[in-house]
Enzyme design. Structure first.
Site, PDB file in Angstrom:
ATOM      1  CG  HIS A  31      -1.920   1.063   1.286  1.00  0.00           C
ATOM      2  ND1 HIS A  31      -3.115   0.971   1.975  1.00  0.00           N
ATOM      3  CD2 HIS A  31      -1.927   2.299   0.733  1.00  0.00           C
ATOM      4  CE1 HIS A  31      -3.797   2.082   1.849  1.00  0.00           C
ATOM      5  NE2 HIS A  31      -3.092   2.917   1.103  1.00  0.00           N
ATOM      6  CG  HIS A  33      -1.229   6.185  -2.507  1.00  0.00           C
ATOM      7  ND1 HIS A  33      -2.365   5.981  -3.252  1.00  0.00           N
ATOM      8  CD2 HIS A  33      -1.509   5.726  -1.262  1.00  0.00           C
ATOM      9  CE1 HIS A  33      -3.299   5.445  -2.489  1.00  0.00           C
ATOM     10  NE2 HIS A  33      -2.811   5.269  -1.274  1.00  0.00           N
ATOM     11  CD  GLU A 218      -7.603   6.440   4.714  1.00  0.00           C
ATOM     12  OE1 GLU A 218      -8.109   6.463   3.573  1.00  0.00           O
ATOM     13  OE2 GLU A 218      -6.526   7.017   4.985  1.00  0.00           O
ATOM     14  CG  ASP A 296      -1.517   5.567   2.754  1.00  0.00           C
ATOM     15  OD1 ASP A 296      -1.746   5.375   1.545  1.00  0.00           O
ATOM     16  OD2 ASP A 296      -2.380   6.025   3.541  1.00  0.00           O
TER      17      ASP A 296
HETATM   18  N1  HPA Z   1      -6.639   7.184   1.302  1.00  0.00           N
HETATM   19  C1  HPA Z   1      -7.291   7.562   0.212  1.00  0.00           C
HETATM   20  N2  HPA Z   1      -6.683   8.091  -0.835  1.00  0.00           N
HETATM   21  C2  HPA Z   1      -5.370   8.233  -0.810  1.00  0.00           C
HETATM   22  C3  HPA Z   1      -4.645   7.854   0.303  1.00  0.00           C
HETATM   23  C4  HPA Z   1      -5.312   7.290   1.412  1.00  0.00           C
HETATM   24  O1  HPA Z   1      -4.736   6.911   2.448  1.00  0.00           O
HETATM   25  N3  HPA Z   1      -3.355   8.133   0.014  1.00  0.00           N
HETATM   26  C5  HPA Z   1      -3.315   8.633  -1.234  1.00  0.00           C
HETATM   27  N4  HPA Z   1      -4.533   8.705  -1.731  1.00  0.00           N
HETATM   28 ZN    ZN Z   2      -3.654   4.771   0.534  1.00  0.00          ZN
END
Ligand code: HPA
Ligand code: ZN
Length: 355
Positions: A31, A33, A218, A296
């Site tokens: 996970h 980005h 989340e 993340d």
């Molecule tokens: N959540 C949703 N969208 C996102 C996140 C996340 O943690 N990080 C980057 N885009």
């Molecule tokens: Zn994410």
């Protein structure tokens, strides 16, 4: 912010031998980005290279702005920051910086999200995005045996029609990136953008044979986790920490061993938890869920893989056995072919035997 600083400072420090155990532990990151790895220094350098003006006078000022109250407050800065990415070389440089950083944390395999809509909306061609990311990943594979894959993610605050258009624009590139492009994800603002909104485009991606994942649970309710599974047919849940509010869902996640890609420092920074000592990662793990640790958006949330492992190890007083379970869960949850997965699991076994 004050509260976070205090709670961290009252957590007992990790023993030196546990720190080195975590540092050396072979890891898979599921996970991540890539746009969230853009460190302020590189962001400034790219702004200068591309003549993009920033509303911050210095790297320090930008970093000081990373005080988030929720997911949206982060997304606003994250999308604004991505505007410095213009050329293939920019995407390459960002990706290579992540590879260098994650190799230092002994990440052995990474499955990386990228958000083409963040860039195509600004007039950047989708080919440029794919090409820059892929060049860095292929180079790292050839030079260092760094194993990776990419997961194209749709922005859920945009329409399903927009997601379909992105898929159509990307599909002609599929053959060229067959060695890397394995999956489809769903990210951005969760509340008010439920999984059902993307039912048709995910059905199409499923027919096309992509692996499917989605952010759920989340900030959104446990129902979104269920709908990601039942409506979108995802194989992993990104985050999923709010699943704990629904005991029946917990039972199902445990029985079916559906991986959750949990991101501890992200959860703290975005106020999903207000104190790392209250994070439910250990409870989820003990309930039998296939929990993994991930970073993340490490440039925004204060740490890469090792920092995330250290934070939960210290705050939740995790044992070596629990840390190994987290690492093992991640290797098992990868979308790697069985032989490659087995090889990484053997490497993990070897490490545990030697330590
Ligand atoms: N959540 C949703 N969208 C996102 C996140 C996340 O943690 N990080 C980057 N885009
Ligand atoms: Zn994410």
């Amino acid at each position: 912010m004050e509260a976070h600083m205090n709670s961290i400072s009252t957590t007992p420090p990790l023993a030196a031998d546990l720190i080195s155990f975590i540092e050396g532990l072979p890891k898979a990151e599921l996970h991540l980005h890539i746009e969230g790895t853009l460190e302020p220094e590189l962001l400034f350098a790219l702004a200068q290279r591309n003549n993009v003006s920033l509303p911050y006078a210095s790297v320090e000022e930008l970093r000081a702005a990373y005080a988030f109250t929720d997911l949206q407050s982060f997304l606003d800065l994250y999308y604004a920051g991505a505007a410095v990415l213009q050329t293939e070389q920019d995407f390459y440089d960002m990706t290579m910086a992540y590879i260098v950083r994650s190799r230092a944390d002994n990440v052995r395999h990474a499955e990386i999200f990228f958000d083409p809509q963040t860039h195509t909306e600004r007039g950047i061609a989708i080919d440029v995005v794919f090409a820059g990311i892929a060049r860095a990943l292929r180079e790292a594979r050839e030079r260092h045996g760094f194993s990776s894959a990419i997961i194209m993610s749709f922005l859920r605050h945009l329409s399903e029609e927009d997601a379909f258009a992105t898929l159509e624009a990307a599909l002609p590139l599929r053959a060229e990136y067959r060695d890397l492009w394995i999956g489809i994800g769903l990210d951005s603002a969760e509340r008010g953008n439920p999984p059902e909104k993307f039912a048709r485009v995910f059905a199409r991606c499923r027919e096309l044979g992509f692996h499917l994942v989605a952010h759920a649970g989340e900030e959104g309710p446990p129902q979104y986790v269920k709908d990601a599974l039942d409506v979108l047919h995802v194989e992993r849940i990104d985050h999923g920490v709010r699943s704990e509010e629904d005991p029946a869902l917990m039972k199902r996640l445990a029985e079916q061993r559906i991986p959750l890609t949990v991101c501890p420092l992200s959860n703290l920074k975005l106020c999903v938890v207000d104190d790392m000592r209250k994070h439910n990662l250990a409870r989820l793990l003990h309930a039998g869920l296939a929990v993994t640790v991930n970073s993340d958006d490490p440039a925004y949330f204060g740490g890469y893989m090792n920092a995330n492992f250290m934070a939960v190890a210290a705050s939740l007083r995790l044992s070596r056995t629990e840390l190994v379970m987290l690492a093992r869960n991640a290797f098992e949850a990868t979308f790697l072919p069985a032989a490659a997965k087995q090889q990484l699991l053997l490497e993990l076994d070897g490490y545990c035997m030697a330590h």
